[in-house]
Design an enzyme around this catalytic site. Structure first.
Site, PDB file in Angstrom:
ATOM      1  NE  ARG A  18      68.707  19.701  46.515  1.00 13.86           N
ATOM      2  CZ  ARG A  18      69.336  19.025  45.559  1.00 13.86           C
ATOM      3  NH1 ARG A  18      70.646  19.060  45.475  1.00 13.86           N
ATOM      4  NH2 ARG A  18      68.661  18.304  44.699  1.00 13.86           N
ATOM      5  CG  ASN A  36      69.027  17.066  48.950  1.00 13.80           C
ATOM      6  OD1 ASN A  36      68.397  17.988  49.432  1.00 13.80           O
ATOM      7  ND2 ASN A  36      68.657  16.456  47.842  1.00 13.80           N
TER       8      ASN A  36
END
EC number: 3.6.1.7
Length: 92
Positions: A18, A36
């Site tokens: 990320r 996520n």
């Protein structure tokens, strides 16, 4: 301008994936977010010019150095609400 939702599966959580997406998107002027997903995937919502979004999608096949990407699925998200900047969101 194009808007896409991207789902990335494999070993992509807990490996800086990320953060890699955020850095890449911010550096290239894309807007959107990354988070996520409880099933182990990473979800990306991104808007920008066609070429820059396509380059991000292509880069998602590699991602961060510790990631092991198995599959990248990108599809149009036209009509969904745009965001300003690019951020990391909480798990969905």
């Amino acid at each position: 301008m194009v808007t896409q939702r991207i789902l990335v599966s494999g070993r992509v959580q807990g490996v800086g994936y990320r953060d890699w997406v955020v850095r890449t998107a911010q550096r290239t002027g894309l807007t959107g977010w990354v988070r996520n997903v409880r099933d182990g995937r990473v979800e990306i919502f991104v808007s920008g010019d066609d070429e820059t979004v396509a380059k991000l999608v292509e880069g998602c096949h590699e991602g961060s150095p510790l990631a092991r990407v198995e599959h990248v699925e990108a599809y149009s998200a036209e009509g969904e609400k745009q965001t300003k900047g690019f951020t990391k969101r909480f798990t969905a």
